[in-house]
Design a protein around this motif. Sequence first.
Motif, PDB file in Angstrom:
ATOM      1  N   LYS A 185       0.774  -1.181   0.020  1.00 51.82           N
ATOM      2  CA  LYS A 185      -0.020   0.150  -0.052  1.00 51.82           C
ATOM      3  C   LYS A 185       1.084   1.187   0.007  1.00 51.82           C
ATOM      4  N   ALA A 186       1.831   1.247   0.879  1.00 47.52           N
ATOM      5  CA  ALA A 186       2.904   2.278   0.745  1.00 47.52           C
ATOM      6  C   ALA A 186       3.427   2.543  -0.682  1.00 47.52           C
ATOM      7  N   VAL A 187       3.749   1.550  -1.500  1.00 49.85           N
ATOM      8  CA  VAL A 187       4.222   1.870  -2.825  1.00 49.85           C
ATOM      9  C   VAL A 187       3.176   2.406  -3.570  1.00 49.85           C
ATOM     10  N   VAL A 188       2.068   1.904  -3.636  1.00 48.54           N
ATOM     11  CA  VAL A 188       0.889   2.607  -4.409  1.00 48.54           C
ATOM     12  C   VAL A 188       0.765   4.134  -4.038  1.00 48.54           C
ATOM     13  N   PHE A 189       0.752   4.375  -2.738  1.00 53.39           N
ATOM     14  CA  PHE A 189       0.824   5.885  -2.430  1.00 53.39           C
ATOM     15  C   PHE A 189       1.843   6.628  -2.661  1.00 53.39           C
ATOM     16  N   LEU A 190       3.188   5.942  -2.905  1.00 50.88           N
ATOM     17  CA  LEU A 190       4.376   6.640  -3.278  1.00 50.88           C
ATOM     18  C   LEU A 190       4.232   7.265  -4.763  1.00 50.88           C
ATOM     19  N   LEU A 191       3.464   6.269  -5.560  1.00 54.53           N
ATOM     20  CA  LEU A 191       3.487   6.600  -6.929  1.00 54.53           C
ATOM     21  C   LEU A 191       2.478   7.654  -6.967  1.00 54.53           C
ATOM     22  N   LEU A 192       1.280   7.686  -6.122  1.00 52.12           N
ATOM     23  CA  LEU A 192       0.329   8.913  -6.027  1.00 52.12           C
ATOM     24  C   LEU A 192       0.995   9.911  -5.794  1.00 52.12           C
ATOM     25  N   ALA A 193       2.159  10.138  -5.085  1.00 52.48           N
ATOM     26  CA  ALA A 193       2.832  11.189  -4.691  1.00 52.48           C
ATOM     27  C   ALA A 193       3.631  11.928  -5.949  1.00 52.48           C
ATOM     28  N   VAL A 194       4.175  11.072  -6.942  1.00 51.55           N
ATOM     29  CA  VAL A 194       4.535  11.651  -8.063  1.00 51.55           C
ATOM     30  C   VAL A 194       3.388  12.244  -8.914  1.00 51.55           C
ATOM     31  N   SER A 195       2.244  11.882  -8.930  1.00 60.77           N
ATOM     32  CA  SER A 195       1.126  12.703  -9.556  1.00 60.77           C
ATOM     33  C   SER A 195       0.821  13.899  -8.827  1.00 60.77           C
TER      34      SER A 195
END
Length: 454
Positions: A185-195
Amino acid sequence: MRSGTKNNKTRGFLKGAAWIAVGGFTAKVIGALYRIPLTNLIGGRGLGLYQLVYPIYCLLLTVSATGIPSSIAKLTAERIAHGENDHAVLKTAMRLFIVIGLVGSLLMMVFAPYLAKAQQSEEVLGGYYMLAPSVLLVSVISVFRGWFQGKNNMFPTAVSEVTEQLVKVGVGLFFAYRLQENMPKAVVFLLLAVSISELVTLLLMLGFYRRVKEPKKQKDGGMVEMKRILKLSIPLTFSSMVLPLSGLLDSVLAPRLLGEYATDAVALYGLFAGGAVTVINLPVSVCYGIAAASVPRVATEVSKGSGKKVRKRIFQSLGLTALLGGLSALGLYFFAETAVKIVYRNLQGDELKTLTELIRGFSVSALTLACVQTLSACLTAQGKPQHAALSMTVAMVIKTGLYYFWLQDPACSVFGLVYATNIAYGVAFLFELLYNLRATRKKRKRPSVKHSST
């Protein structure tokens, strides 16, 4: 008066190059430092999942955004040189690349389930969806950056690059810290941080745009045809795709070839691709400022039809690049171990020694790749981006052929990649230098600008 004008233009060029250089280098350093706490929070597997999403993302960005700044900068500089309205370039480019960026985002979302399944890591599926909007956002941001660069205003690009990284790091570390107990889940939200970082950057660029006042004495000049933008952007896009596609091929071939005799083939390849290449790219990113500032400068002289002045501008840019690139290459050669200890503090023993030697052997590419970058920009400014694409394609084919044989020799091992890449960048440099000289020898006329009826 003429000498004063020349001095002002030179100062403007150097100032613009400095802004891009400082912004790009700062962004790279922030990005490199980001990996240290991120690895501590999500571990090696989390970082691996994070990196799984990036190859397709980078490929889509290459198609939808990479060729934009230089092509838009050239067209904008031409308009300004002839006293014509440069806002028409921005408006046409924006319509075109919003569509292209949107298609890229949709493609990433459509293929996300298949990609996650093929990678046998379906926990990253949400990450593809979170990252997909960035393709559209970066496409729009790139149009603004190119337009400002064409106006010889590098400040918005520099500030936006640093802002982009700061927001990504801040938001990303917040998510990683809060969700470290649930790594996927942390990885998914890390990628959200890019957007999120790209959205903030776009809002910043809109703020810069609103502060621009359109000169009253500009001629209308008409609209720019989309096909003219595409004619410049497509070869640039292809040229930009050569390196990531070559890297993708390397990631398949190199570990297999090394694996014939090395027990740690993946680690050896990682030291080259994730270590040596990253370090070498730091000074190259600084020299990118010269390349970006060269486009409007050379394009302005091209539009005036002066081959002699075009050559002068090219050699001024190349000379400055060679000076910075040469100093960087020497610094990396003599202080390779220090650089490794600063950037990769966790490496010990044989890995530290191997990466140090890889950087020493690879240091010459800090010079040649920086020069290739500047010469490619000068070719774009002359309306010849296809020559840069051809040069890099030939160079990468040579690289692959050379390391395919060298990596089969245990005595050469992973250093075969270094030798092959050094030669490839040298070939690309010679080809692009010859193309630039050939282009400037031809009698130049002002490029014909076709206006649309709209």
